[in-house]
Design a protein around this motif. Structure first.
Motif, PDB file in Angstrom:
ATOM      1  N   LEU A  63      46.922 -45.788  18.963  1.00 20.11           N
ATOM      2  CA  LEU A  63      47.846 -45.289  17.948  1.00 20.11           C
ATOM      3  C   LEU A  63      49.246 -45.425  18.508  1.00 20.11           C
ATOM      4  CD1 LEU A  63      46.046 -41.969  16.905  1.00 20.11           C
ATOM      5  CD2 LEU A  63      46.139 -44.074  15.574  1.00 20.11           C
ATOM      6  N   ALA A  64      50.180 -45.925  17.695  1.00 18.64           N
ATOM      7  CA  ALA A  64      51.564 -46.032  18.146  1.00 18.64           C
ATOM      8  C   ALA A  64      52.467 -45.725  16.958  1.00 18.64           C
ATOM      9  CB  ALA A  64      51.841 -47.438  18.682  1.00 18.64           C
ATOM     10  N   ALA A  65      53.576 -45.061  17.223  1.00 17.01           N
ATOM     11  CA  ALA A  65      54.416 -44.648  16.097  1.00 17.01           C
ATOM     12  C   ALA A  65      55.875 -44.595  16.471  1.00 17.01           C
ATOM     13  CB  ALA A  65      53.958 -43.274  15.611  1.00 17.01           C
ATOM     14  N   ASP A  66      56.730 -44.790  15.499  1.00 13.15           N
ATOM     15  CA  ASP A  66      58.131 -44.411  15.605  1.00 13.15           C
ATOM     16  C   ASP A  66      58.554 -43.867  14.238  1.00 13.15           C
ATOM     17  OD1 ASP A  66      58.606 -46.593  14.005  1.00 13.15           O
ATOM     18  OD2 ASP A  66      59.612 -47.785  15.529  1.00 13.15           O
ATOM     19  N   VAL A 135      51.127 -54.114   7.586  1.00  7.50           N
ATOM     20  CA  VAL A 135      50.982 -55.358   8.340  1.00  7.50           C
ATOM     21  C   VAL A 135      49.690 -55.278   9.147  1.00  7.50           C
ATOM     22  CG1 VAL A 135      51.966 -56.801  10.172  1.00  7.50           C
ATOM     23  CG2 VAL A 135      53.481 -55.721   8.500  1.00  7.50           C
ATOM     24  N   ARG A 147      50.366 -61.575  13.092  1.00  8.90           N
ATOM     25  CA  ARG A 147      50.685 -60.499  12.151  1.00  8.90           C
ATOM     26  C   ARG A 147      50.591 -61.036  10.730  1.00  8.90           C
ATOM     27  NH1 ARG A 147      55.494 -58.431  12.298  1.00  8.90           N
ATOM     28  NH2 ARG A 147      55.041 -56.227  12.474  1.00  8.90           N
TER      29      ARG A 147
ATOM     30  N   VAL B 161      36.911 -32.204  17.714  1.00  2.07           N
ATOM     31  CA  VAL B 161      37.563 -33.505  17.777  1.00  2.07           C
ATOM     32  C   VAL B 161      38.536 -33.503  18.942  1.00  2.07           C
ATOM     33  CG1 VAL B 161      39.172 -35.045  16.625  1.00  2.07           C
ATOM     34  CG2 VAL B 161      37.356 -33.959  15.319  1.00  2.07           C
ATOM     35  N   VAL B 164      44.300 -36.511  19.775  1.00  2.15           N
ATOM     36  CA  VAL B 164      44.639 -37.926  19.817  1.00  2.15           C
ATOM     37  C   VAL B 164      45.987 -38.134  20.498  1.00  2.15           C
ATOM     38  CG1 VAL B 164      43.329 -38.459  17.735  1.00  2.15           C
ATOM     39  CG2 VAL B 164      45.743 -37.895  17.534  1.00  2.15           C
ATOM     40  N   THR B 165      46.128 -39.251  21.173  1.00  2.00           N
ATOM     41  CA  THR B 165      47.409 -39.581  21.781  1.00  2.00           C
ATOM     42  C   THR B 165      48.048 -40.724  21.008  1.00  2.00           C
ATOM     43  OG1 THR B 165      46.101 -40.881  23.312  1.00  2.00           O
ATOM     44  CG2 THR B 165      47.030 -38.847  24.167  1.00  2.00           C
ATOM     45  N   VAL B 166      49.316 -40.560  20.724  1.00  2.00           N
ATOM     46  CA  VAL B 166      50.056 -41.573  19.985  1.00  2.00           C
ATOM     47  C   VAL B 166      51.161 -42.085  20.890  1.00  2.00           C
ATOM     48  CG1 VAL B 166      51.413 -42.053  17.926  1.00  2.00           C
ATOM     49  CG2 VAL B 166      49.601 -40.336  17.839  1.00  2.00           C
ATOM     50  N   SER B 167      51.148 -43.399  21.132  1.00  2.00           N
ATOM     51  CA  SER B 167      52.202 -43.938  21.993  1.00  2.00           C
ATOM     52  C   SER B 167      53.383 -44.392  21.145  1.00  2.00           C
ATOM     53  CB  SER B 167      51.649 -45.098  22.822  1.00  2.00           C
ATOM     54  OG  SER B 167      51.232 -46.123  21.956  1.00  2.00           O
ATOM     55  N   ARG B 168      54.477 -44.752  21.810  1.00  2.00           N
ATOM     56  CA  ARG B 168      55.683 -45.182  21.094  1.00  2.00           C
ATOM     57  C   ARG B 168      55.441 -46.588  20.541  1.00  2.00           C
ATOM     58  NH1 ARG B 168      60.042 -43.813  19.207  1.00  2.00           N
ATOM     59  NH2 ARG B 168      61.607 -45.400  18.871  1.00  2.00           N
ATOM     60  N   PHE B 169      55.783 -46.792  19.277  1.00  2.00           N
ATOM     61  CA  PHE B 169      55.572 -48.096  18.651  1.00  2.00           C
ATOM     62  C   PHE B 169      56.564 -49.109  19.192  1.00  2.00           C
ATOM     63  CE2 PHE B 169      56.439 -51.154  15.196  1.00  2.00           C
ATOM     64  CZ  PHE B 169      55.174 -51.707  15.109  1.00  2.00           C
ATOM     65  N   SER B 172      56.654 -55.565  16.561  1.00  2.00           N
ATOM     66  CA  SER B 172      57.735 -56.251  15.871  1.00  2.00           C
ATOM     67  C   SER B 172      58.187 -55.436  14.659  1.00  2.00           C
ATOM     68  CB  SER B 172      57.237 -57.621  15.430  1.00  2.00           C
ATOM     69  OG  SER B 172      58.127 -58.162  14.495  1.00  2.00           O
ATOM     70  N   ARG B 173      59.448 -55.540  14.340  1.00  2.00           N
ATOM     71  CA  ARG B 173      60.016 -54.854  13.182  1.00  2.00           C
ATOM     72  C   ARG B 173      59.930 -55.715  11.927  1.00  2.00           C
ATOM     73  NH1 ARG B 173      60.250 -50.401  12.731  1.00  2.00           N
ATOM     74  NH2 ARG B 173      60.852 -48.999  14.379  1.00  2.00           N
ATOM     75  N   SER B 174      59.899 -57.034  12.159  1.00  2.00           N
ATOM     76  CA  SER B 174      59.972 -57.920  10.995  1.00  2.00           C
ATOM     77  C   SER B 174      58.623 -57.982  10.301  1.00  2.00           C
ATOM     78  CB  SER B 174      60.369 -59.320  11.443  1.00  2.00           C
ATOM     79  OG  SER B 174      59.374 -59.818  12.300  1.00  2.00           O
ATOM     80  N   ARG B 175      58.663 -58.096   8.996  1.00  2.00           N
ATOM     81  CA  ARG B 175      57.420 -58.264   8.255  1.00  2.00           C
ATOM     82  C   ARG B 175      57.071 -59.736   8.250  1.00  2.00           C
ATOM     83  NH1 ARG B 175      55.806 -57.080   3.386  1.00  2.00           N
ATOM     84  NH2 ARG B 175      53.891 -56.429   4.330  1.00  2.00           N
TER      85      ARG B 175
END
Lengths: 279, 380
Positions: A63-66, A135, A147, B161, B164-169, B172-175
């Motif tokens: 899981l990754a988020a900003d 995506v 992607r 349960v 959960v660990t969520v890392s920094r995204f 890529s930013r572009s679609r």
């Protein structure tokens, strides 16, 4: 009833899965939850020589988020999403859709990535993620992951852009803002069965998302850009008026009654959206 | 054979299993736990529902070899379970079982519902139970029994349960570029034609595809009248022998996980004065036992002085597992794409100029997409 014989290999990493797939000459299938694949194996519609199990592969449940994107590892199950084990970046859309997938016993094993790769046109994630503009990130032989835009990922029934040795690693879902509203409607005769028509509307003026979609077509889901533009400008009521006409235009191959069924699903979604905005 | 060890109803089990052995068959045939019932064997009826690692799952669409290290509880393992005790009593009081076939799955699902969701209203309860079918249709009693046990209970969603660990995204930013073609790639007329059955394949489903070619009809027809050139344009089709109007051949269709190879015979014919050709045949997939009967009809129509339309009509009728599996529209979509590819390949074969476009099977549509993209682009 039993599947024809196959070899089962457990991949430890997605890279290893890719290698196993690449070496199988098109006769391998990825096994994640298997909730769509195993029925096909039992019916012997599918007879792969090799199944590559990726359930426990590292990198499959990251899981990754900003502040803009929430990336969900492909191996999370529908039930985990339904239960809110992980954050829902769409303010309830993912959880609501997950709850409506098949039955709890199936949701406990089936995965988001598996459902996408299987690409049944009536599957819920295919339509939902296309409507969100998500995506799909796939791991192939190369170092850089591929992607794919969710709305053009599915080519038709059981056909996707995914290469033969590619494995879906994650799904990047855009975050919806506090202003967002969404609605998801599906038409099926019995709870949990594959839908005959799906209507999705997502409107988030702040995040620049305005999308309306007709799903569960016999092929890929159909975005309705004109209806969406009308929704953003003039509201759900005005959008309802043009939805049926746009559906007939973008899905010309369907029978008239099926087109109408899709129009009903989309209008229901738009009406639900209107009800939510009114609150 | 694969070695697995798992815990079943509290006891350790180790065995060698074939990879294709379903968990349900393993439980029933190897461990003689015949309380797990097999109804549909495709995940629909719920009779085989067991608890796997704390969650209800279908043992008929789960492989035993895929359960190494798992903790399985079948209906036989709930003797001392207090919730199941209550459910058993309620099922008895409310007449919630008739033939008993669905009961193990019903009880296992009901236990999950009352523990997880607690006291829910009847509509929600019926929805949650909808994955378990009772062939006696005794739902009123079943719902009443579960309701009775659920009354006053608190929900307990997401119990046990791990956090959960969520890392920094950092992706890529572009679609990625989206091919926003919402209904297939081609701007050609296409209709779900209710065509008249051709050559005795009555009662089939039929679709028509048309493709425009920048060549006069005479030229197009001169190529189309060569069968050795036309048949391979059907994706996955091969001619084994061609003797007069009798053709023996093979069509391979690969569609996601489904792969079929129809071996069959066909009759072919042509009417050069009308610039029309047809093929009628039937074939069988030996591995799967599905069979298909169908026909293809193609004709060339003038479209202005220097262009032509090739109209392709495909009609088909399926029987066997493939037909059983078919949901409305799916096979139609496949055949439509087959017809599209056929028309594409014909065009490629005629114009000759294009890079090899011939698709061998309907598996990788990517190839077709690239051709179409190029074509759309060149028009603009």
């Amino acid at each position: 009833m039993k599947s024809s014989a196959f070899e089962l290999k457990h991949a430890r990493t997605l890279g290893e899965a890719t290698e196993l797939l690449a070496g199988a000459d098109g006769n391998a299938k990825v096994l994640a939850g298997g909730q769509s694949l195993v029925p096909m194996l039992n019916l012997r519609l599918a007879r792969p020589k090799l199944l590559v199990d990726i359930k426990r592969a590292s990198g499959f449940r990251e899981l990754a988020a900003d502040d803009k994107v929430f990336s969900i590892g492909a191996g999370w199950t529908h039930a985990e999403i339904e239960d809110g084990v992980l954050e829902d970046p769409t303010r309830g859309l993912l959880r609501s859709v997950a709850h409506g997938i098949a039955y709890r016993a199936v949701r406990n094993r089936g995965t988001m990535g598996g459902s996408l790769a299987h690409a049944d046109p009536a599957a819920d994630w295919v339509s939902t993620l296309a409507a969100l503009g998500a995506v799909i990130v796939a791991q192939g032989g190369e170092e850089q992951p591929k992607r794919y835009a969710a709305e053009s990922f599915v080519d038709g029934a059981f056909s996707t852009k995914l290469g033969e040795s590619e494995v879906i690693a994650a799904i990047e879902v855009p975050r919806l803002s506090a202003d967002a509203s969404w609605a998801y409607q599906k038409i099926c005769r019995k709870t949990g069965e594959f839908a005959n028509a799906i209507g999705v509307a997502v409107l988030d003026q702040k995040a620049g998302i305005k999308r309306v979609l007709a799903g569960a077509t016999s092929g890929s889901p159909a975005l309705l850009p004109e209806t969406a533009a009308r929704l953003a400008e003039a509201g759900p009521g005005a959008a309802c008026e043009i939805a049926a006409e746009e559906i007939r235009r973008v899905l010309p191959n369907l029978d008239i009654d099926t087109q109408e069924l899709h129009a009903v699903a989309v209008r229901r979604a738009l009406a639900t959206l209107g009800g939510r905005q009114g609150r | 054979m694969t070695q697995v060890s798992m815990t079943v109803n509290g006891g350790g089990v180790a065995a060698d299993v074939e990879p294709r052995t379903l968990l349900a068959d393993f439980l029933r045939s190897e461990l003689h736990l015949t309380g797990t019932h097999l109804g549909c064997e495709q995940g629909v009826c719920g009779a085989c529902t067991v608890v796997l690692d704390g969650r209800i799952q279908r043992s008929c669409i789960t492989f035993a070899a895929d359960c190494n290290g798992a903790d399985v509880t079948t209906i036989e393992g709930f003797d001392d379970d207090p919730t199941m005790q209550e459910l058993r009593e309620a099922f008895s009081e409310c007449h919630a079982l008739q033939c008993g076939f669905c009961t193990p799955g019903m009880l296992t699902t009901a236990r999950d519902i009352v523990l997880r969701l607690g006291d829910i209203d009847e509509r929600a309860l019926r929805e949650e139970l909808s994955g378990n079918l009772c062939r006696c249709t005794g739902y009123v009693g079943i719902v009443a029994a579960v309701k009775k046990v659920a009354a006053g209970r608190k929900p307990n969603v997401a119990a046990a349960v791990a956090p959960v660990t969520v890392s920094r995204f950092e992706g890529s930013r572009s679609r990625p570029a989206s091919l926003l073609a919402t209904n297939g790639p081609v701007t050609r007329s296409s209709a779900a034609a209710k065509a008249a059955p051709i050559g005795g394949s009555a009662g089939g489903t039929s679709i028509e595809e048309r493709v425009r070619v920048a060549a006069p009809p005479e030229q197009v027809w001169s190529i189309l009248s060569d069968l050795k050139r036309v048949v391979p344009c059907v994706p996955g089709a091969e001619i084994t022998s061609l003797d007069g109007e009798d053709l023996v051949g093979k069509v391979r269709i690969s569609l996601g996980p489904i792969k079929v190879a129809f071996n069959g015979q066909a009759k072919v014919g042509m009417d050069s004065s009308k610039r029309e050709g047809w093929l009628t045949g039937r074939g069988r997939d030996s591995g799967q036992g599905s069979s298909a009967a169908g026909s293809a009809r193609w004709s060339v129509i003038a479209d202005g002085p220097s262009a032509s339309l090739i109209a392709v009509t495909l009609t088909w009728k399926l029987s066997g597992p493939l037909a059983q599996f078919n949901r409305a529209g799916l096979v139609q979509d496949v055949v439509r794409r087959l017809a599209t590819a056929f028309a594409e390949n014909l065009e490629a074969s005629i114009t000759g100029a294009a890079p090899p476009r011939r698709k061998t099977t309907l598996g990788g549509l990517g190839l077709i997409w690239s051709v179409i993209k190029a074509r759309l682009f060149s028009r603009q």
